[in-house]
Design a protein around this motif. Sequence first.
Motif, PDB file in Angstrom:
ATOM      1  N   GLN A 162      40.088  -6.662  17.417  1.00 27.03           N
ATOM      2  CA  GLN A 162      40.538  -5.311  17.732  1.00 27.03           C
ATOM      3  C   GLN A 162      40.698  -4.497  16.452  1.00 27.03           C
ATOM      4  OE1 GLN A 162      44.167  -5.199  19.975  1.00 27.03           O
ATOM      5  NE2 GLN A 162      44.292  -2.973  19.936  1.00 27.03           N
ATOM      6  N   VAL A 163      40.122  -3.312  16.457  1.00 22.29           N
ATOM      7  CA  VAL A 163      40.185  -2.455  15.279  1.00 22.29           C
ATOM      8  C   VAL A 163      41.503  -1.685  15.269  1.00 22.29           C
ATOM      9  CG1 VAL A 163      39.125  -0.512  14.097  1.00 22.29           C
ATOM     10  CG2 VAL A 163      37.681  -2.225  15.213  1.00 22.29           C
ATOM     11  N   GLN A 164      42.126  -1.688  14.113  1.00 19.65           N
ATOM     12  CA  GLN A 164      43.328  -0.882  13.914  1.00 19.65           C
ATOM     13  C   GLN A 164      43.173  -0.029  12.676  1.00 19.65           C
ATOM     14  OE1 GLN A 164      46.743  -3.623  13.954  1.00 19.65           O
ATOM     15  NE2 GLN A 164      47.407  -2.541  15.796  1.00 19.65           N
ATOM     16  N   VAL A 165      43.475   1.240  12.825  1.00 27.08           N
ATOM     17  CA  VAL A 165      43.433   2.185  11.718  1.00 27.08           C
ATOM     18  C   VAL A 165      44.817   2.823  11.636  1.00 27.08           C
ATOM     19  CG1 VAL A 165      42.368   4.262  10.786  1.00 27.08           C
ATOM     20  CG2 VAL A 165      40.973   2.609  12.045  1.00 27.08           C
ATOM     21  N   VAL A 166      45.472   2.679  10.499  1.00 33.24           N
ATOM     22  CA  VAL A 166      46.858   3.136  10.371  1.00 33.24           C
ATOM     23  C   VAL A 166      47.009   3.986   9.121  1.00 33.24           C
ATOM     24  CG1 VAL A 166      49.267   2.452  10.190  1.00 33.24           C
ATOM     25  CG2 VAL A 166      47.681   1.063  11.547  1.00 33.24           C
ATOM     26  N   GLU A 167      47.517   5.191   9.319  1.00 32.73           N
ATOM     27  CA  GLU A 167      47.764   6.101   8.205  1.00 32.73           C
ATOM     28  C   GLU A 167      49.238   6.050   7.788  1.00 32.73           C
ATOM     29  OE1 GLU A 167      45.139   8.319  11.254  1.00 32.73           O
ATOM     30  OE2 GLU A 167      46.983   7.114  11.248  1.00 32.73           O
ATOM     31  N   SER A 168      49.491   6.417   6.529  1.00 27.73           N
ATOM     32  CA  SER A 168      50.857   6.564   6.036  1.00 27.73           C
ATOM     33  C   SER A 168      50.862   7.533   4.870  1.00 27.73           C
ATOM     34  CB  SER A 168      51.426   5.206   5.592  1.00 27.73           C
ATOM     35  OG  SER A 168      50.675   4.675   4.529  1.00 27.73           O
ATOM     36  N   GLY A 169      52.056   7.989   4.502  1.00 31.39           N
ATOM     37  CA  GLY A 169      52.188   8.820   3.307  1.00 31.39           C
ATOM     38  C   GLY A 169      52.445  10.295   3.557  1.00 31.39           C
ATOM     39  N   GLY A 170      52.434  10.705   4.806  1.00 28.97           N
ATOM     40  CA  GLY A 170      52.711  12.108   5.082  1.00 28.97           C
ATOM     41  C   GLY A 170      54.153  12.463   4.777  1.00 28.97           C
ATOM     42  N   GLY A 171      54.448  13.748   4.825  1.00 24.81           N
ATOM     43  CA  GLY A 171      55.812  14.188   4.577  1.00 24.81           C
ATOM     44  C   GLY A 171      55.882  15.686   4.396  1.00 24.81           C
ATOM     45  N   VAL A 172      57.014  16.131   3.884  1.00 23.24           N
ATOM     46  CA  VAL A 172      57.251  17.553   3.636  1.00 23.24           C
ATOM     47  C   VAL A 172      57.260  17.781   2.137  1.00 23.24           C
ATOM     48  CG1 VAL A 172      58.809  19.500   3.981  1.00 23.24           C
ATOM     49  CG2 VAL A 172      58.610  17.730   5.744  1.00 23.24           C
ATOM     50  N   VAL A 173      56.523  18.775   1.698  1.00 25.39           N
ATOM     51  CA  VAL A 173      56.424  19.070   0.267  1.00 25.39           C
ATOM     52  C   VAL A 173      56.344  20.579   0.081  1.00 25.39           C
ATOM     53  CG1 VAL A 173      53.904  18.897   0.268  1.00 25.39           C
ATOM     54  CG2 VAL A 173      55.175  18.478  -1.847  1.00 25.39           C
ATOM     55  N   GLN A 174      56.809  21.055  -1.058  1.00 21.78           N
ATOM     56  CA  GLN A 174      56.702  22.480  -1.354  1.00 21.78           C
ATOM     57  C   GLN A 174      55.299  22.835  -1.809  1.00 21.78           C
ATOM     58  OE1 GLN A 174      59.870  23.398  -4.147  1.00 21.78           O
ATOM     59  NE2 GLN A 174      61.171  24.104  -2.464  1.00 21.78           N
ATOM     60  N   ALA A 175      54.955  24.077  -1.613  1.00 20.76           N
ATOM     61  CA  ALA A 175      53.656  24.558  -2.068  1.00 20.76           C
ATOM     62  C   ALA A 175      53.491  24.262  -3.562  1.00 20.76           C
ATOM     63  CB  ALA A 175      53.519  26.051  -1.807  1.00 20.76           C
ATOM     64  N   GLY A 176      52.300  23.797  -3.921  1.00 25.37           N
ATOM     65  CA  GLY A 176      52.033  23.413  -5.297  1.00 25.37           C
ATOM     66  C   GLY A 176      52.292  21.943  -5.576  1.00 25.37           C
ATOM     67  N   GLY A 177      52.921  21.260  -4.643  1.00 25.84           N
ATOM     68  CA  GLY A 177      53.242  19.851  -4.800  1.00 25.84           C
ATOM     69  C   GLY A 177      52.084  18.939  -4.434  1.00 25.84           C
ATOM     70  N   SER A 178      52.381  17.631  -4.460  1.00 31.79           N
ATOM     71  CA  SER A 178      51.355  16.623  -4.209  1.00 31.79           C
ATOM     72  C   SER A 178      51.850  15.579  -3.212  1.00 31.79           C
ATOM     73  CB  SER A 178      50.983  15.914  -5.516  1.00 31.79           C
ATOM     74  OG  SER A 178      50.445  16.808  -6.460  1.00 31.79           O
ATOM     75  N   LEU A 179      50.893  14.990  -2.523  1.00 27.68           N
ATOM     76  CA  LEU A 179      51.144  13.849  -1.650  1.00 27.68           C
ATOM     77  C   LEU A 179      49.937  12.933  -1.726  1.00 27.68           C
ATOM     78  CD1 LEU A 179      52.570  15.345   1.698  1.00 27.68           C
ATOM     79  CD2 LEU A 179      53.788  13.852   0.101  1.00 27.68           C
ATOM     80  N   ARG A 180      50.174  11.645  -1.483  1.00 27.89           N
ATOM     81  CA  ARG A 180      49.064  10.708  -1.376  1.00 27.89           C
ATOM     82  C   ARG A 180      49.127  10.013  -0.022  1.00 27.89           C
ATOM     83  NH1 ARG A 180      47.097   5.381  -4.810  1.00 27.89           N
ATOM     84  NH2 ARG A 180      48.792   4.370  -3.692  1.00 27.89           N
ATOM     85  N   LEU A 181      48.068  10.172   0.727  1.00 28.33           N
ATOM     86  CA  LEU A 181      47.947   9.507   2.014  1.00 28.33           C
ATOM     87  C   LEU A 181      47.198   8.192   1.835  1.00 28.33           C
ATOM     88  CD1 LEU A 181      46.909  12.479   4.342  1.00 28.33           C
ATOM     89  CD2 LEU A 181      49.204  11.764   3.615  1.00 28.33           C
ATOM     90  N   SER A 182      47.584   7.211   2.635  1.00 31.03           N
ATOM     91  CA  SER A 182      46.904   5.922   2.634  1.00 31.03           C
ATOM     92  C   SER A 182      46.437   5.597   4.049  1.00 31.03           C
ATOM     93  CB  SER A 182      47.843   4.810   2.157  1.00 31.03           C
ATOM     94  OG  SER A 182      48.285   5.037   0.841  1.00 31.03           O
ATOM     95  N   CYS A 183      45.375   4.826   4.128  1.00 32.87           N
ATOM     96  CA  CYS A 183      44.857   4.406   5.425  1.00 32.87           C
ATOM     97  C   CYS A 183      44.376   2.969   5.303  1.00 32.87           C
ATOM     98  CB  CYS A 183      43.706   5.302   5.853  1.00 32.87           C
ATOM     99  SG  CYS A 183      42.803   4.683   7.299  1.00 32.87           S
ATOM    100  N   THR A 184      44.870   2.127   6.179  1.00 32.12           N
ATOM    101  CA  THR A 184      44.447   0.735   6.212  1.00 32.12           C
ATOM    102  C   THR A 184      43.687   0.481   7.499  1.00 32.12           C
ATOM    103  OG1 THR A 184      46.346   0.050   4.899  1.00 32.12           O
ATOM    104  CG2 THR A 184      45.204  -1.652   6.142  1.00 32.12           C
ATOM    105  N   ALA A 185      42.505  -0.088   7.367  1.00 32.16           N
ATOM    106  CA  ALA A 185      41.670  -0.391   8.524  1.00 32.16           C
ATOM    107  C   ALA A 185      41.492  -1.901   8.629  1.00 32.16           C
ATOM    108  CB  ALA A 185      40.321   0.294   8.398  1.00 32.16           C
ATOM    109  N   SER A 186      41.731  -2.447   9.801  1.00 30.73           N
ATOM    110  CA  SER A 186      41.564  -3.886  10.001  1.00 30.73           C
ATOM    111  C   SER A 186      40.744  -4.135  11.256  1.00 30.73           C
ATOM    112  CB  SER A 186      42.931  -4.566  10.133  1.00 30.73           C
ATOM    113  OG  SER A 186      43.650  -4.035  11.229  1.00 30.73           O
ATOM    114  N   GLY A 187      40.098  -5.279  11.291  1.00 29.78           N
ATOM    115  CA  GLY A 187      39.322  -5.652  12.460  1.00 29.78           C
ATOM    116  C   GLY A 187      37.935  -5.057  12.533  1.00 29.78           C
TER     117      GLY A 187
END
Length: 124
Positions: free
Chosen positions: A1-26
């Motif tokens: 079974q394929v699973q795709v899971v994202e993480s890393g979202g959130g609230v940030v001010q304009a001009g800021g940074s975020l890093r999203l991650s995604c793990t795929a299995s199966g």
Amino acid sequence: QVQVVESGGGVVQAGGSLRLSCTASGLTDGDYAMGWFRQAPGKEREGVSLIDWSGGWTRYSESVKGRFTISRENAKNTMYLQMNSLKPEDTAMYYCAADPGLGMVATIPLYRYRGQGTQVTVSS
């Protein structure tokens, strides 16, 4: 079974940074491309960025080019989206997707395997 899971979202001010991650299995389709698309309330899904199996070929939508960077670590079955200089218009649910084909940025929302999404909110 394929699973795709994202993480890393959130609230940030304009001009800021975020890093999203995604793990795929199966995934058993062999080499596969991965990408990100997003959807804001009341708007169409928008392809953001994609990366091929090797990690050596990437594409970005015009709206994020120069600000976002996609990468992947196949040994960890993980893909990343580094988002810098965020703008309020980047606010959306971000989805990770994977597919045996490559396609174009515009077709990422049609990829075979997709996650549940992670929310990114950029305040002004």
